[in-house]
Design an enzyme around this catalytic site. Structure first.
Site, PDB file in Angstrom:
ATOM      1  N   SER A 191      52.718 -21.491  12.173  1.00 14.76           N
ATOM      2  CA  SER A 191      53.648 -21.683  12.034  1.00 14.76           C
ATOM      3  C   SER A 191      53.765 -22.992  11.302  1.00 14.76           C
ATOM      4  O   SER A 191      53.032 -23.077   9.896  1.00 14.76           O
ATOM      5  CB  SER A 191      54.515 -21.994  13.364  1.00 14.76           C
ATOM      6  OG  SER A 191      55.508 -22.143  12.835  1.00 14.76           O
ATOM      7  N   ASP A 285      58.720 -11.652  13.118  1.00 12.58           N
ATOM      8  CA  ASP A 285      59.420 -12.784  13.106  1.00 12.58           C
ATOM      9  C   ASP A 285      60.186 -13.067  11.662  1.00 12.58           C
ATOM     10  O   ASP A 285      59.861 -12.813  10.842  1.00 12.58           O
ATOM     11  CB  ASP A 285      58.147 -14.234  12.454  1.00 12.58           C
ATOM     12  CG  ASP A 285      57.410 -15.058  12.561  1.00 12.58           C
ATOM     13  OD1 ASP A 285      59.004 -15.975  12.564  1.00 12.58           O
ATOM     14  OD2 ASP A 285      56.641 -15.292  11.850  1.00 12.58           O
ATOM     15  N   HIS A 315      56.719 -14.898  16.402  1.00  7.88           N
ATOM     16  CA  HIS A 315      56.696 -16.111  16.462  1.00  7.88           C
ATOM     17  C   HIS A 315      55.926 -16.700  17.607  1.00  7.88           C
ATOM     18  O   HIS A 315      56.846 -16.650  18.772  1.00  7.88           O
ATOM     19  CB  HIS A 315      57.833 -16.324  15.562  1.00  7.88           C
ATOM     20  CG  HIS A 315      57.476 -17.912  15.139  1.00  7.88           C
ATOM     21  ND1 HIS A 315      56.613 -18.089  13.809  1.00  7.88           N
ATOM     22  CD2 HIS A 315      57.337 -18.838  15.316  1.00  7.88           C
ATOM     23  CE1 HIS A 315      56.627 -19.104  13.652  1.00  7.88           C
ATOM     24  NE2 HIS A 315      56.853 -19.908  14.358  1.00  7.88           N
TER      25      HIS A 315
END
Length: 342
Positions: A191, A285, A315
């Protein structure tokens, strides 16, 4: 009994139910169609709808909540012979913590992974990612170095990027002292950490530094605008909602001009030639499309890109391996792909 221990036990007991049972329970709870997801993850998302979100309180409350969630879901800690905290200097004379994990089976001159954690540049840190980094080190037999970069809003962008580049410089300068192979150094992150991994590669190239041998980009954010189609299509009900993405962005982008900066939006860099080979990981995601586009731009620039796609996961799965077997399997595959290419 400690409430956290009780909750962990209850979640793991529920996750032991057959997938068909969990799917039926999920269908009765969820407000979004998620039938394509892994059964255990689908049920976890259905349960989490009743929990407070990271953006529902203060930043400090968000950091505590994020820590609690990782403690609930992540893999069990692995004992390693060497776990050491280093104080790494920044350009301004201050220092940051980098935690080094050396597994028992690491070779005398070992490969290494500089790891940048996720958390929207606002939550998370070395302590929260300790169990995962131990697991990665043990699985890969590589030394893992986890960077405790500065967080927003106290230190908005580009502070995190500056810290991670400083950590890369420090790593290059200290390979011999730490028994590391200077030809086998990777960057990895999830991320926000995937963003920082990409940024370190770009900034190292710009600064004339030795580049990583490999970049492992796990569902990275690559553009600050939040305008890709998947943000709208998957920005509700899949664990990383549009409201939370917008809240994170308000913390780490406090100067609108930073949106164009490649240290925030590496996707906007027109020259990706000469960057290291990449492993790009995607899932169901909201950040999926910007990650895929970054992979396409790397390929167009002549960079070798290995794609690992997990549409049955969402995610954040990297730190769910303690309760979601499919997530742990994906983490193992990411580690194994890293070993093969490093």
């Amino acid at each position: 009994m400690n409430p956290a221990v009780f909750e962990r036990g209850a979640v793991r007991a529920l996750m032991s139910l057959p997938g068909a049972v969990l799917d039926k329970l999920s269908a009765g709870l969820e407000t979004h169609s998620r039938s394509h997801l892994d059964s255990r993850l689908r049920f976890l998302l259905a349960l989490s709808a009743a929990k407070p979100t990271l953006d529902s309180g203060t930043v400090e409350q968000a950091r505590r909540l994020y820590r609690d969630v990782i403690n609930l879901l992540d893999v069990a800690p692995v004992s390693l012979p060497v776990v050491v905290d280093h104080q790494v200097p920044r350009d301004d004379g201050s220092s940051m913590r980098v935690r080094r994990y050396r597994p028992a089976l690491a070779p005398r001159v070992a490969p290494a992974i500089l790891f940048m954690h996720g958390g929207g540049f606002t939550v998370g840190g070395v302590d929260e990612y300790d169990r995962l980094c131990r697991y990665i080190a043990d699985r890969t037999n590589a030394v893992v170095l986890s960077v405790d970069y500065r967080l927003s809003p106290e230190h908005p962008s580009p502070a995190a990027a500056e810290d991670c580049l400083a950590a890369w410089r420090w790593l290059l300068d200290n390979t011999a002292a730490m028994g590391l192979d200077p030809q086998r150094l990777a960057v990895m992150g999830d991320s926000a950490g995937g963003n920082l991994s990409a940024v370190v590669c770009q900034q190292a190239k710009q600064a004339g530094l030795t580049l990583p041998a490999l970049q492992v980009l796990i569902y990275p954010t690559t553009d600050g605008a939040l305008k890709h189609p998947s943000v709208q299509a998957l920005g509700q009900g899949f664990g990383l909602d549009m409201a939370l993405l917008t809240w994170f962005r308000s913390q780490f982008i406090q100067d609108p001009a930073m949106m164009e900066d490649y240290r925030v939006s590496p996707l906007r860099n027109p020259d990706l030639s000469g960057l290291p080979p990449a492993i790009l990981i995607t899932a169901t995601d909201p950040l999926r499309d910007e990650g895929l586009e970054y992979g396409e731009k790397l390929r167009a620039a002549g960079v070798d890109v290995t794609a690992l796609d997990y549409p049955q996961l969402v995610h954040g799965f990297l730190t769910m391996g303690g309760v979601i077997p499919a997530a742990r399997k994906a983490v193992n595959a990411i580690c194994d792909a890293t070993v093969q290419r490093l």
